[in-house]
Design a protein around this motif. Sequence first.
Motif, PDB file in Angstrom:
ATOM      1  N   LEU A  88       0.862  -1.180   0.000  1.00 19.38           N
ATOM      2  CA  LEU A  88       0.000   0.000   0.000  1.00 19.38           C
ATOM      3  C   LEU A  88       0.898   1.229   0.000  1.00 19.38           C
ATOM      4  N   ASN A  89       0.669   2.125  -0.935  1.00 19.88           N
ATOM      5  CA  ASN A  89       1.439   3.350  -1.050  1.00 19.88           C
ATOM      6  C   ASN A  89       0.959   4.345   0.001  1.00 19.88           C
ATOM      7  N   PHE A  90       1.885   4.806   0.850  1.00 19.36           N
ATOM      8  CA  PHE A  90       1.515   5.698   1.945  1.00 19.36           C
ATOM      9  C   PHE A  90       0.900   6.992   1.446  1.00 19.36           C
ATOM     10  N   ALA A  91       1.519   7.636   0.464  1.00 29.71           N
ATOM     11  CA  ALA A  91       1.032   8.929  -0.023  1.00 29.71           C
ATOM     12  C   ALA A  91      -0.396   8.818  -0.553  1.00 29.71           C
ATOM     13  N   LYS A  92      -0.666   7.781  -1.325  1.00 28.12           N
ATOM     14  CA  LYS A  92      -2.019   7.592  -1.868  1.00 28.12           C
ATOM     15  C   LYS A  92      -3.014   7.275  -0.760  1.00 28.12           C
ATOM     16  N   ALA A  93      -2.596   6.443   0.195  1.00 28.07           N
ATOM     17  CA  ALA A  93      -3.488   6.089   1.309  1.00 28.07           C
ATOM     18  C   ALA A  93      -3.775   7.311   2.173  1.00 28.07           C
ATOM     19  N   THR A 113       9.643  13.296   3.336  1.00 29.04           N
ATOM     20  CA  THR A 113      10.575  12.482   2.536  1.00 29.04           C
ATOM     21  C   THR A 113      10.193  11.009   2.569  1.00 29.04           C
ATOM     22  N   LEU A 114       9.383  10.622   3.541  1.00 30.35           N
ATOM     23  CA  LEU A 114       8.905   9.233   3.603  1.00 30.35           C
ATOM     24  C   LEU A 114       7.785   8.995   2.612  1.00 30.35           C
ATOM     25  N   LEU A 115       7.165  10.044   2.131  1.00 29.15           N
ATOM     26  CA  LEU A 115       6.059   9.918   1.214  1.00 29.15           C
ATOM     27  C   LEU A 115       6.583   9.682  -0.180  1.00 29.15           C
TER      28      LEU A 115
END
Length: 115
Positions: A88-93, A113-115
């Motif tokens: 699961l992509n964090f930025a999209k979630a 920067t983690l995104l």
Amino acid sequence: MATTDECRGALKKLSDNLSRADGDVRGAVALDRSLSCHIRDLDITFTGRLKDGRIEVADTLEGPPRGKAQIRLAMTGDDLVALVNGELNFAKAWASGRVGLEAGFRDLLRLRTLL
């Protein structure tokens, strides 16, 4: 549905991953901040600290967070496991509301920067 133990294991795996990171990611997590992670579907909250690039879980509480941690996450257990496993992509979630992240402005800038 992920169990409490699976969620705790996912947070440990995330902590291990963060501790091995370098470059921009290492700099982003080199904070000393209180942290909470509310697992919505289990209605539990893991509390602890993000310190020296690791997540230190101190307690597991029933219900939503009781205090206001400096970095606050909220998601389902399945989403936590999927995020840590790279499914699961964090930025999209985060953008879609599946994952909640609240922090102070400066912390958000560092964590971006983690995104």
